[in-house]
Motif scaffolding. Sequence first.
Motif, PDB file in Angstrom:
ATOM      1  N   ARG A 152       0.861  -1.183   0.000  1.00  9.06           N
ATOM      2  CA  ARG A 152       0.000   0.000   0.000  1.00  9.06           C
ATOM      3  C   ARG A 152       0.898   1.233   0.000  1.00  9.06           C
ATOM      4  NH1 ARG A 152      -4.510   1.003   4.607  1.00  9.06           N
ATOM      5  NH2 ARG A 152      -2.731   1.733   5.786  1.00  9.06           N
ATOM      6  N   LEU A 153       0.621   2.166  -0.910  1.00  6.47           N
ATOM      7  CA  LEU A 153       1.365   3.415  -0.967  1.00  6.47           C
ATOM      8  C   LEU A 153       0.437   4.551  -0.585  1.00  6.47           C
ATOM      9  CD1 LEU A 153       4.158   4.700  -1.835  1.00  6.47           C
ATOM     10  CD2 LEU A 153       2.945   5.399  -3.896  1.00  6.47           C
ATOM     11  N   GLU A 154       0.857   5.328   0.408  1.00  5.65           N
ATOM     12  CA  GLU A 154       0.103   6.515   0.813  1.00  5.65           C
ATOM     13  C   GLU A 154       0.825   7.728   0.252  1.00  5.65           C
ATOM     14  OE1 GLU A 154      -0.555   8.820   4.947  1.00  5.65           O
ATOM     15  OE2 GLU A 154      -1.413   6.799   4.895  1.00  5.65           O
ATOM     16  N   TYR A 155       0.062   8.639  -0.337  1.00  6.89           N
ATOM     17  CA  TYR A 155       0.663   9.820  -0.957  1.00  6.89           C
ATOM     18  C   TYR A 155      -0.286  10.996  -0.824  1.00  6.89           C
ATOM     19  CZ  TYR A 155      -2.222   8.068  -4.763  1.00  6.89           C
ATOM     20  OH  TYR A 155      -3.271   7.593  -5.504  1.00  6.89           O
ATOM     21  N   PHE A 156       0.291  12.180  -0.989  1.00  6.68           N
ATOM     22  CA  PHE A 156      -0.443  13.430  -0.843  1.00  6.68           C
ATOM     23  C   PHE A 156      -0.779  13.983  -2.215  1.00  6.68           C
ATOM     24  CE2 PHE A 156      -0.565  18.083  -0.248  1.00  6.68           C
ATOM     25  CZ  PHE A 156      -1.555  18.145   0.721  1.00  6.68           C
ATOM     26  N   SER A 157      -2.034  14.296  -2.434  1.00  7.54           N
ATOM     27  CA  SER A 157      -2.531  14.994  -3.617  1.00  7.54           C
ATOM     28  C   SER A 157      -2.404  14.185  -4.898  1.00  7.54           C
ATOM     29  CB  SER A 157      -1.874  16.357  -3.731  1.00  7.54           C
ATOM     30  OG  SER A 157      -2.585  17.169  -4.630  1.00  7.54           O
ATOM     31  N   LEU A 158      -1.459  14.498  -5.765  1.00  6.50           N
ATOM     32  CA  LEU A 158      -1.373  13.854  -7.070  1.00  6.50           C
ATOM     33  C   LEU A 158      -0.632  12.517  -6.990  1.00  6.50           C
ATOM     34  CD1 LEU A 158      -0.444  16.974  -9.214  1.00  6.50           C
ATOM     35  CD2 LEU A 158      -2.691  15.902  -8.968  1.00  6.50           C
ATOM     36  N   ALA A 159      -1.129  11.532  -7.744  1.00  7.15           N
ATOM     37  CA  ALA A 159      -0.498  10.213  -7.767  1.00  7.15           C
ATOM     38  C   ALA A 159       0.872  10.311  -8.442  1.00  7.15           C
ATOM     39  CB  ALA A 159      -1.385   9.222  -8.504  1.00  7.15           C
TER      40      ALA A 159
ATOM     41  N   LYS B  95      -0.589   0.270 -10.953  1.00  2.01           N
ATOM     42  CA  LYS B  95      -0.248   1.673 -11.186  1.00  2.01           C
ATOM     43  C   LYS B  95      -0.811   2.505 -10.042  1.00  2.01           C
ATOM     44  CE  LYS B  95       0.615   5.348 -13.999  1.00  2.01           C
ATOM     45  NZ  LYS B  95       1.726   6.090 -13.490  1.00  2.01           N
ATOM     46  N   VAL B  96       0.000   3.356  -9.441  1.00  2.00           N
ATOM     47  CA  VAL B  96      -0.467   4.219  -8.360  1.00  2.00           C
ATOM     48  C   VAL B  96      -1.537   5.149  -8.921  1.00  2.00           C
ATOM     49  CG1 VAL B  96       0.208   6.025  -6.728  1.00  2.00           C
ATOM     50  CG2 VAL B  96       1.673   4.033  -7.065  1.00  2.00           C
ATOM     51  N   GLY B  97      -2.656   5.209  -8.240  1.00  2.00           N
ATOM     52  CA  GLY B  97      -3.798   5.999  -8.679  1.00  2.00           C
ATOM     53  C   GLY B  97      -4.815   5.182  -9.461  1.00  2.00           C
ATOM     54  N   ALA B  98      -4.556   3.869  -9.620  1.00  2.00           N
ATOM     55  CA  ALA B  98      -5.436   3.010 -10.422  1.00  2.00           C
ATOM     56  C   ALA B  98      -6.851   2.968  -9.847  1.00  2.00           C
ATOM     57  CB  ALA B  98      -4.874   1.601 -10.497  1.00  2.00           C
ATOM     58  N   SER B  99      -7.804   3.074 -10.732  1.00  2.00           N
ATOM     59  CA  SER B  99      -9.212   2.996 -10.345  1.00  2.00           C
ATOM     60  C   SER B  99      -9.512   1.632  -9.730  1.00  2.00           C
ATOM     61  CB  SER B  99     -10.081   3.212 -11.588  1.00  2.00           C
ATOM     62  OG  SER B  99     -11.432   3.082 -11.266  1.00  2.00           O
ATOM     63  N   GLY B 100     -10.269   1.626  -8.653  1.00  2.00           N
ATOM     64  CA  GLY B 100     -10.624   0.386  -7.980  1.00  2.00           C
ATOM     65  C   GLY B 100      -9.620  -0.038  -6.925  1.00  2.00           C
ATOM     66  N   TRP B 101      -8.397   0.476  -6.986  1.00  2.00           N
ATOM     67  CA  TRP B 101      -7.352   0.127  -6.022  1.00  2.00           C
ATOM     68  C   TRP B 101      -6.862   1.349  -5.258  1.00  2.00           C
ATOM     69  CZ3 TRP B 101      -6.998  -4.821  -5.032  1.00  2.00           C
ATOM     70  CH2 TRP B 101      -7.430  -5.718  -6.005  1.00  2.00           C
ATOM     71  N   THR B 102      -7.518   2.491  -5.471  1.00  2.00           N
ATOM     72  CA  THR B 102      -7.110   3.745  -4.844  1.00  2.00           C
ATOM     73  C   THR B 102      -8.291   4.342  -4.092  1.00  2.00           C
ATOM     74  OG1 THR B 102      -5.511   4.156  -6.599  1.00  2.00           O
ATOM     75  CG2 THR B 102      -6.191   6.062  -5.294  1.00  2.00           C
ATOM     76  N   ALA B 103      -8.012   4.893  -2.916  1.00  2.00           N
ATOM     77  CA  ALA B 103      -9.063   5.525  -2.119  1.00  2.00           C
ATOM     78  C   ALA B 103      -8.477   6.718  -1.371  1.00  2.00           C
ATOM     79  CB  ALA B 103      -9.649   4.533  -1.122  1.00  2.00           C
ATOM     80  N   LYS B 104      -9.341   7.655  -1.050  1.00  2.52           N
ATOM     81  CA  LYS B 104      -8.939   8.798  -0.233  1.00  2.52           C
ATOM     82  C   LYS B 104      -8.903   8.334   1.222  1.00  2.52           C
ATOM     83  CE  LYS B 104     -10.258  12.979  -1.239  1.00  2.52           C
ATOM     84  NZ  LYS B 104     -11.000  14.248  -1.395  1.00  2.52           N
ATOM     85  N   VAL B 105      -7.898   8.782   1.972  1.00  4.32           N
ATOM     86  CA  VAL B 105      -7.790   8.433   3.388  1.00  4.32           C
ATOM     87  C   VAL B 105      -8.914   9.147   4.137  1.00  4.32           C
ATOM     88  CG1 VAL B 105      -6.353   8.640   5.453  1.00  4.32           C
ATOM     89  CG2 VAL B 105      -5.311   8.039   3.256  1.00  4.32           C
ATOM     90  N   ALA B 106      -9.651   8.395   4.932  1.00  2.00           N
ATOM     91  CA  ALA B 106     -10.775   8.958   5.692  1.00  2.00           C
ATOM     92  C   ALA B 106     -10.312  10.129   6.552  1.00  2.00           C
ATOM     93  CB  ALA B 106     -11.408   7.879   6.566  1.00  2.00           C
ATOM     94  N   GLY B 107     -11.071  11.210   6.524  1.00  2.00           N
ATOM     95  CA  GLY B 107     -10.767  12.380   7.326  1.00  2.00           C
ATOM     96  C   GLY B 107      -9.700  13.283   6.725  1.00  2.00           C
ATOM     97  N   SER B 108      -9.220  12.957   5.538  1.00  2.00           N
ATOM     98  CA  SER B 108      -8.195  13.759   4.890  1.00  2.00           C
ATOM     99  C   SER B 108      -8.755  14.361   3.603  1.00  2.00           C
ATOM    100  CB  SER B 108      -6.984  12.885   4.538  1.00  2.00           C
ATOM    101  OG  SER B 108      -6.107  13.592   3.707  1.00  2.00           O
ATOM    102  N   SER B 109      -8.317  15.556   3.298  1.00  2.00           N
ATOM    103  CA  SER B 109      -8.808  16.177   2.067  1.00  2.00           C
ATOM    104  C   SER B 109      -7.925  15.870   0.863  1.00  2.00           C
ATOM    105  CB  SER B 109      -8.939  17.683   2.261  1.00  2.00           C
ATOM    106  OG  SER B 109      -7.672  18.233   2.564  1.00  2.00           O
ATOM    107  N   ASN B 110      -6.652  15.537   1.077  1.00  2.00           N
ATOM    108  CA  ASN B 110      -5.731  15.367  -0.049  1.00  2.00           C
ATOM    109  C   ASN B 110      -4.798  14.161   0.067  1.00  2.00           C
ATOM    110  OD1 ASN B 110      -6.535  17.639  -1.568  1.00  2.00           O
ATOM    111  ND2 ASN B 110      -5.419  18.958  -0.151  1.00  2.00           N
ATOM    112  N   THR B 111      -5.067  13.222   0.945  1.00  2.00           N
ATOM    113  CA  THR B 111      -4.199  12.063   1.094  1.00  2.00           C
ATOM    114  C   THR B 111      -4.912  10.827   0.556  1.00  2.00           C
ATOM    115  OG1 THR B 111      -3.197  13.066   3.047  1.00  2.00           O
ATOM    116  CG2 THR B 111      -2.819  10.710   2.725  1.00  2.00           C
ATOM    117  N   TYR B 112      -4.184  10.039  -0.246  1.00  2.00           N
ATOM    118  CA  TYR B 112      -4.742   8.864  -0.908  1.00  2.00           C
ATOM    119  C   TYR B 112      -3.876   7.642  -0.639  1.00  2.00           C
ATOM    120  CZ  TYR B 112      -7.352  12.350  -3.512  1.00  2.00           C
ATOM    121  OH  TYR B 112      -8.176  13.385  -3.853  1.00  2.00           O
ATOM    122  N   VAL B 113      -4.449   6.460  -0.824  1.00  2.00           N
ATOM    123  CA  VAL B 113      -3.694   5.213  -0.788  1.00  2.00           C
ATOM    124  C   VAL B 113      -4.065   4.383  -2.019  1.00  2.00           C
ATOM    125  CG1 VAL B 113      -3.390   5.052   1.708  1.00  2.00           C
ATOM    126  CG2 VAL B 113      -5.384   4.026   0.663  1.00  2.00           C
TER     127      VAL B 113
END
Length: 167
Positions: A86-93, A118-136
């Motif tokens: 799992r990769l956690e990142y801020f804003s853009l993939a 691929k980082v940002g792939a549909s179905g495998w990417t979600a926004k971190v709960a409670g965050s406005s710009n952090t994704y996994v």
Amino acid sequence: MSFKRSRMARMASALGTILGALALVLTIPNSAFAAGCSGSGCDDHDPNIQTWQSGPVTNYTVQVGGSEFLELRWGKTDGDQYSWARLEYFSLAPDYHIMIERCNSSGTSCTTYLGYTKVGASGWTAKVAGSSNTYVTRTPMYYNPSTSKARACIVKSNGATTCTPYY
């Protein structure tokens, strides 16, 4: 006589349609259903819909960029251990792929590029709960018994690879 044949043909067609639809329903897995797992037969399953006996937990985290963190995740279901990345990142993939590498315990035989995602792939990417710009973005899960070891890796667009330690 032709009315009887026409009626029989319509009934046969309707029955064929019903049986075809039933076969389709039985063969397409429902993504909301967490299947029972057994060994490598559960490789490539989505860990987010699995029922876990223990975990999931993060075994290792490696910082791979200013706000990018690669995690090796682990969980136990149906008595078997599984790992995923799992990769956690801020804003853009970032322009990365994530994967799992699984080796025998001595490290002499490895399977790489498991769940190559691929980082940002549909179905495998979600926004971190409670965050406005952090994704996994996560990979599917892979069998990781005590006779093997696994690690999470990222592959950057320039080919550079960064991995967690093995678990």
